[in-house]
Design an enzyme around this catalytic site. Sequence first.
Site, short mmCIF file in Angstrom:
data_model
loop_
_atom_site.label_atom_id
_atom_site.label_comp_id
_atom_site.label_asym_id
_atom_site.label_seq_id
_atom_site.Cartn_x
_atom_site.Cartn_y
_atom_site.Cartn_z
N TYR A 1 0.83 -1.21 0.00
CA TYR A 1 0.00 0.00 0.00
C TYR A 1 0.86 1.25 0.00
CZ TYR A 1 -3.22 3.69 1.28
OH TYR A 1 -3.94 4.86 1.27
N GLY B 1 -6.63 4.89 -0.71
CA GLY B 1 -7.98 4.95 -0.17
C GLY B 1 -8.81 3.78 -0.66
#
Length: 512
Positions: A54, A61
Amino acid sequence: MHTVVVGTSGVTASDVLAVARADARIELSEEALTALAAARGIVDALAAKPDPVYGVSTGFGALATRHISQELRTQLQRNIVRSHAAGMGPRVEREVVRALMFLRLKTVCSGHTGVRPEVAQTMADILNAGITPVVHEYGSLGCSGDLAPLSHCALTLMGEGEAEGPDGVVRPAAELLAEHGIAPVELREKEGLALLNGTDGMLGMLLMALADLDTLYKSADITAALSLEALLGTDKVLAPELHAIRPHPGQGASAANMLAVLKDSGLTGHHQDDAPRVQDAYSVRCAPQVAGAGRDTLAHARLVAERELASAVDNPVVLPDGRVESNGNFHGAPVAYVLDFLAIAAADLASIAERRTDRLLDKNRSHGLPPFLADDAGVDSGLMIAQYTQAALVSEMKRLAVPASADSIPSSAMQEDHVSMGWSAARKLRTAVDNLTRVLAVELYAATRAIELREGLTPAPASQAAITALRKAGAEGPGPDRFLAPDLAAADAFLRDGRLLTAVESVTGPLA
């Protein structure tokens, strides 16, 4: 010029104020540069692997499930900055933007974000050049960081968008960077996200509010003491032994300050004269209890601010063992709560000050003062409308005391489904602090006029020092009606820049 050196262990509140308000120069320590390079090595190694991580090789998001190929990652980081720079409304003050950007630099230099050393150096160079990104009032929900405000700052690093130069003129950021020999940054894996993901805006505004309120609470003790004198009240309620049996630290400090201001006053103790009264009104007698509770709230907020200053807020973070982990440390709740607490305390302090002012102007409660402190009541209105202005300010402060942190509007397709609204809490606190200054200025102006109308009675030396300095500052004493706004503006400036505190402390010594 004062220089602030940024290392890996954070900065102090005074460092933030020096950069934000006094344009202190910034240097990056060798320790910070080494930590930046080490963390970047970890990110580069992860970026080279096929596994998605990530913020390094994924979207953001609600779009975090998409793995981004290497050839698109530079575009990904550039795009997150451009798309998130979506603020609207008036420009945010220069000192707020400088604090915002400096605090993000502080976290970058912790070695937990994976940003390259040259990006951190560019941030320092922009601040040192006096270039201030244009940041707008609206756009942060105080969760996942102050996203839009920080994005506008990151946009300037990329040489895009608009910024204010050291001359105060807003121009294209690319032009300003070129004039100062600063090369725009091309962001790489994780860097765009790392520049956006922090509580820096709300923390910067908290630190500045704490500094301003520290002066204002001392000033409020002075104006309360002046009002007590003007109303011929008793200072016996300020005795240390009374406050020792209810040992809230702020209350004791406030009472001690008032007692110091009132030392050797010829006006106190007349409450048993022509119109005897057993006790003064709450707004006079309970001044230390109300101001003291606010002082204790300040102390709690300062503790939270110090913890946040020592934090490295980012998502994901680079840990010392080489892991890059997602987390929720960007949530602004700890800071948002105390920002709201301070707005409540400021509103109450303003409210009690307004009640004392109203008492000074009411001939039925002022113990012998003329109506509205007018020269010729009826022909003159005196300070009647000054109290109206004060009441309007207090009314707004009560509205601003409604907490922003009790609200939450979900965003990012319900991925970010609970937010802090900390930026909003900080913005309204700035207005509350401004209004509190004005409210106290009106009390100061009324109380000093009232003292001067007590013919034959001599105020405390500290009170007289305040009156003399205020008159020299342009706020005139008793007399026929005149254009009042300039006098109130002079009183506001006198209190706002600390001259009231300086004048009184020249007699009392440092107040608590």
